[in-house]
Write a protein that holds these residues in place. Structure first.
Motif, PDB file in Angstrom:
ATOM      1  N   HIS A 160       6.098   9.509  -2.976  1.00 41.65           N
ATOM      2  CA  HIS A 160       7.213   9.157  -2.093  1.00 41.65           C
ATOM      3  C   HIS A 160       7.288  10.013  -0.844  1.00 41.65           C
ATOM      4  CE1 HIS A 160       9.984  12.473  -3.067  1.00 41.65           C
ATOM      5  NE2 HIS A 160       9.443  12.414  -4.264  1.00 41.65           N
ATOM      6  N   ARG A 161       6.847  11.250  -0.865  1.00 41.44           N
ATOM      7  CA  ARG A 161       6.904  12.100   0.326  1.00 41.44           C
ATOM      8  C   ARG A 161       6.032  11.518   1.445  1.00 41.44           C
ATOM      9  NH1 ARG A 161       8.277  17.027   2.196  1.00 41.44           N
ATOM     10  NH2 ARG A 161       6.817  18.068   3.572  1.00 41.44           N
ATOM     11  N   TYR A 162       4.842  11.008   1.072  1.00 44.97           N
ATOM     12  CA  TYR A 162       3.956  10.423   2.073  1.00 44.97           C
ATOM     13  C   TYR A 162       4.510   9.097   2.595  1.00 44.97           C
ATOM     14  CZ  TYR A 162       0.748  13.997   0.523  1.00 44.97           C
ATOM     15  OH  TYR A 162       0.179  15.201   0.227  1.00 44.97           O
ATOM     16  N   ASN A 163       5.198   8.357   1.731  1.00 43.83           N
ATOM     17  CA  ASN A 163       5.830   7.114   2.172  1.00 43.83           C
ATOM     18  C   ASN A 163       6.819   7.385   3.295  1.00 43.83           C
ATOM     19  OD1 ASN A 163       4.485   5.501   0.350  1.00 43.83           O
ATOM     20  ND2 ASN A 163       6.118   5.543  -1.161  1.00 43.83           N
ATOM     21  N   ILE A 164       7.651   8.386   3.122  1.00 44.65           N
ATOM     22  CA  ILE A 164       8.663   8.721   4.113  1.00 44.65           C
ATOM     23  C   ILE A 164       7.996   9.129   5.416  1.00 44.65           C
ATOM     24  CG2 ILE A 164      10.544  10.318   4.675  1.00 44.65           C
ATOM     25  CD1 ILE A 164      11.088  10.382   1.591  1.00 44.65           C
ATOM     26  N   GLU A 165       6.977   9.962   5.339  1.00 45.27           N
ATOM     27  CA  GLU A 165       6.274  10.396   6.547  1.00 45.27           C
ATOM     28  C   GLU A 165       5.606   9.219   7.247  1.00 45.27           C
ATOM     29  OE1 GLU A 165       3.600  13.634   5.813  1.00 45.27           O
ATOM     30  OE2 GLU A 165       5.151  14.797   4.809  1.00 45.27           O
ATOM     31  N   MET A 166       4.997   8.322   6.477  1.00 40.70           N
ATOM     32  CA  MET A 166       4.321   7.175   7.085  1.00 40.70           C
ATOM     33  C   MET A 166       5.319   6.238   7.757  1.00 40.70           C
ATOM     34  SD  MET A 166       1.137   6.363   4.594  1.00 40.70           S
ATOM     35  CE  MET A 166       0.507   5.173   5.740  1.00 40.70           C
ATOM     36  N   ILE A 167       6.490   6.072   7.162  1.00 39.91           N
ATOM     37  CA  ILE A 167       7.520   5.250   7.784  1.00 39.91           C
ATOM     38  C   ILE A 167       7.967   5.879   9.095  1.00 39.91           C
ATOM     39  CG2 ILE A 167       9.908   4.433   7.551  1.00 39.91           C
ATOM     40  CD1 ILE A 167       9.290   4.129   4.516  1.00 39.91           C
ATOM     41  N   CYS A 168       8.162   7.197   9.096  1.00 35.19           N
ATOM     42  CA  CYS A 168       8.567   7.893  10.334  1.00 35.19           C
ATOM     43  C   CYS A 168       7.490   7.766  11.411  1.00 35.19           C
ATOM     44  CB  CYS A 168       8.871   9.356  10.042  1.00 35.19           C
ATOM     45  SG  CYS A 168      10.344   9.589   9.043  1.00 35.19           S
ATOM     46  N   TYR A 169       6.236   7.960  11.031  1.00 33.51           N
ATOM     47  CA  TYR A 169       5.158   7.807  12.004  1.00 33.51           C
ATOM     48  C   TYR A 169       5.068   6.365  12.504  1.00 33.51           C
ATOM     49  CZ  TYR A 169       3.412  12.483  11.015  1.00 33.51           C
ATOM     50  OH  TYR A 169       3.282  13.833  10.891  1.00 33.51           O
ATOM     51  N   GLY A 170       5.298   5.422  11.610  1.00 36.06           N
ATOM     52  CA  GLY A 170       5.278   4.021  12.017  1.00 36.06           C
ATOM     53  C   GLY A 170       6.349   3.716  13.046  1.00 36.06           C
ATOM     54  N   ILE A 171       7.540   4.263  12.840  1.00 35.77           N
ATOM     55  CA  ILE A 171       8.622   4.068  13.810  1.00 35.77           C
ATOM     56  C   ILE A 171       8.263   4.730  15.132  1.00 35.77           C
ATOM     57  CG2 ILE A 171      11.031   4.658  14.314  1.00 35.77           C
ATOM     58  CD1 ILE A 171      11.562   4.292  11.285  1.00 35.77           C
ATOM     59  N   ILE A 177       0.828  -1.195   0.000  1.00 37.40           N
ATOM     60  CA  ILE A 177       0.000   0.000   0.000  1.00 37.40           C
ATOM     61  C   ILE A 177       0.866   1.251   0.000  1.00 37.40           C
ATOM     62  CG2 ILE A 177      -1.677   1.324   1.320  1.00 37.40           C
ATOM     63  CD1 ILE A 177      -2.886  -1.303   2.243  1.00 37.40           C
ATOM     64  N   LEU A 178       1.962   1.257   0.762  1.00 33.15           N
ATOM     65  CA  LEU A 178       2.819   2.438   0.831  1.00 33.15           C
ATOM     66  C   LEU A 178       3.414   2.795  -0.517  1.00 33.15           C
ATOM     67  CD1 LEU A 178       4.780   1.964   4.169  1.00 33.15           C
ATOM     68  CD2 LEU A 178       2.970   3.592   3.692  1.00 33.15           C
ATOM     69  N   PHE A 179       3.646   1.807  -1.384  1.00 35.66           N
ATOM     70  CA  PHE A 179       4.267   2.079  -2.655  1.00 35.66           C
ATOM     71  C   PHE A 179       3.323   2.762  -3.637  1.00 35.66           C
ATOM     72  CE2 PHE A 179       6.687  -1.465  -0.857  1.00 35.66           C
ATOM     73  CZ  PHE A 179       7.948  -0.865  -0.840  1.00 35.66           C
ATOM     74  N   LEU A 180       2.019   2.789  -3.351  1.00 35.55           N
ATOM     75  CA  LEU A 180       1.049   3.459  -4.203  1.00 35.55           C
ATOM     76  C   LEU A 180       0.982   4.957  -3.929  1.00 35.55           C
ATOM     77  CD1 LEU A 180      -1.843   0.854  -4.023  1.00 35.55           C
ATOM     78  CD2 LEU A 180      -0.130   1.118  -5.824  1.00 35.55           C
ATOM     79  N   LEU A 181       1.456   5.391  -2.764  1.00 32.38           N
ATOM     80  CA  LEU A 181       1.430   6.803  -2.391  1.00 32.38           C
ATOM     81  C   LEU A 181       2.636   7.528  -2.964  1.00 32.38           C
ATOM     82  CD1 LEU A 181       0.498   6.365   1.373  1.00 32.38           C
ATOM     83  CD2 LEU A 181      -1.019   7.142  -0.440  1.00 32.38           C
ATOM     84  N   LYS A 241      13.678   2.972   0.753  1.00 38.96           N
ATOM     85  CA  LYS A 241      13.330   4.362   0.438  1.00 38.96           C
ATOM     86  C   LYS A 241      14.498   5.318   0.675  1.00 38.96           C
ATOM     87  CE  LYS A 241       9.160   3.847  -0.877  1.00 38.96           C
ATOM     88  NZ  LYS A 241       8.786   4.248  -2.224  1.00 38.96           N
ATOM     89  N   LYS A 242      15.694   4.791   0.849  1.00 45.35           N
ATOM     90  CA  LYS A 242      16.858   5.626   1.154  1.00 45.35           C
ATOM     91  C   LYS A 242      17.055   6.731   0.115  1.00 45.35           C
ATOM     92  CE  LYS A 242      21.784   5.284   2.067  1.00 45.35           C
ATOM     93  NZ  LYS A 242      22.938   4.388   2.131  1.00 45.35           N
ATOM     94  N   GLY A 243      16.882   6.398  -1.146  1.00 44.75           N
ATOM     95  CA  GLY A 243      17.032   7.393  -2.211  1.00 44.75           C
ATOM     96  C   GLY A 243      16.034   8.529  -2.076  1.00 44.75           C
ATOM     97  N   ASP A 244      14.793   8.197  -1.742  1.00 46.34           N
ATOM     98  CA  ASP A 244      13.768   9.225  -1.563  1.00 46.34           C
ATOM     99  C   ASP A 244      14.082  10.120  -0.373  1.00 46.34           C
ATOM    100  OD1 ASP A 244      12.394   8.250  -3.727  1.00 46.34           O
ATOM    101  OD2 ASP A 244      10.984   7.071  -2.534  1.00 46.34           O
ATOM    102  N   ALA A 284      10.499  -4.670   9.636  1.00 47.43           N
ATOM    103  CA  ALA A 284       9.771  -4.211   8.446  1.00 47.43           C
ATOM    104  C   ALA A 284      10.038  -2.736   8.171  1.00 47.43           C
ATOM    105  CB  ALA A 284       8.274  -4.454   8.629  1.00 47.43           C
ATOM    106  N   PHE A 285      10.017  -1.909   9.212  1.00 50.96           N
ATOM    107  CA  PHE A 285      10.287  -0.481   9.016  1.00 50.96           C
ATOM    108  C   PHE A 285      11.734  -0.242   8.593  1.00 50.96           C
ATOM    109  CE2 PHE A 285       6.532   0.279  11.862  1.00 50.96           C
ATOM    110  CZ  PHE A 285       5.756   0.853  10.871  1.00 50.96           C
ATOM    111  N   ALA A 286      12.653  -1.025   9.106  1.00 46.94           N
ATOM    112  CA  ALA A 286      14.055  -0.885   8.708  1.00 46.94           C
ATOM    113  C   ALA A 286      14.234  -1.229   7.234  1.00 46.94           C
ATOM    114  CB  ALA A 286      14.936  -1.778   9.581  1.00 46.94           C
ATOM    115  N   VAL A 287      13.584  -2.283   6.778  1.00 45.27           N
ATOM    116  CA  VAL A 287      13.665  -2.675   5.370  1.00 45.27           C
ATOM    117  C   VAL A 287      13.021  -1.607   4.495  1.00 45.27           C
ATOM    118  CG1 VAL A 287      12.801  -4.341   3.655  1.00 45.27           C
ATOM    119  CG2 VAL A 287      13.828  -5.146   5.789  1.00 45.27           C
TER     120      VAL A 287
END
Length: 134
Positions: A7-18, A1-5, A68-71, A60-63
């Motif tokens: 990339h800016r939202y992906n990064i934010e969602m990963i941060c919120y998830g952590i 699901i994250l890959f459909l958003l 998403k390191k490039g983003d 999962a969040f680390a992976v």
């Protein structure tokens, strides 16, 4: 699901998830303390299951962050370009000035590429020579 958003939202969602996972770790720690304090075997089992889930979430969040390191680098570079290029130091907010000063003093640099990135007077945190690279 994250890959459909985007990339800016992906990064934010990963941060919120952590962040949320960290809060969950706090709660699970309290459950573990209670389980140890009362010697309740059922609560100990729940604690063990929750620890396994947390480890899986952290992995999962680390992976995802690694993928998403490039983003992330792109977002940081975009922010840095917007902050340094053709910007007068005196026009920045106080908090932005503190961040810029911290970066320049820690890295012993001036501007993103060199002192010509700044318009107007150079910040006090800049290196001595105007052609010093970051």
């Amino acid at each position: 699901i994250l890959f459909l958003l985007p990339h800016r939202y992906n990064i934010e969602m990963i941060c919120y998830g952590i962040l949320i996972t960290g809060i969950i770790i706090l709660i699970v720690g309290a459950i573990g303390w209670y389980a140890g304090f009362t010697s309740n075997i059922k609560v100990c089992r729940v604690y063990c299951v929750l620890i396994i889930i947390i480890v899986a979430l952290q992995a999962a969040f680390a992976v995802m962050e690694f993928l998403k390191k490039g983003d992330v680098l792109e977002e940081v570079e975009s922010y840095m370009n917007a902050t340094f290029n053709e910007t007068a130091y005196d026009d920045m907010s106080n908090s932005t000035q503190k961040v810029v000063d911290l970066i320049q003093e820690t890295l012993e640099c001036c501007g993103l590429n060199n002192a010509t990135d700044w318009t107007g007077q150079l910040p006090a945190s800049c290196c001595e020579t105007p052609d010093s690279n970051s």
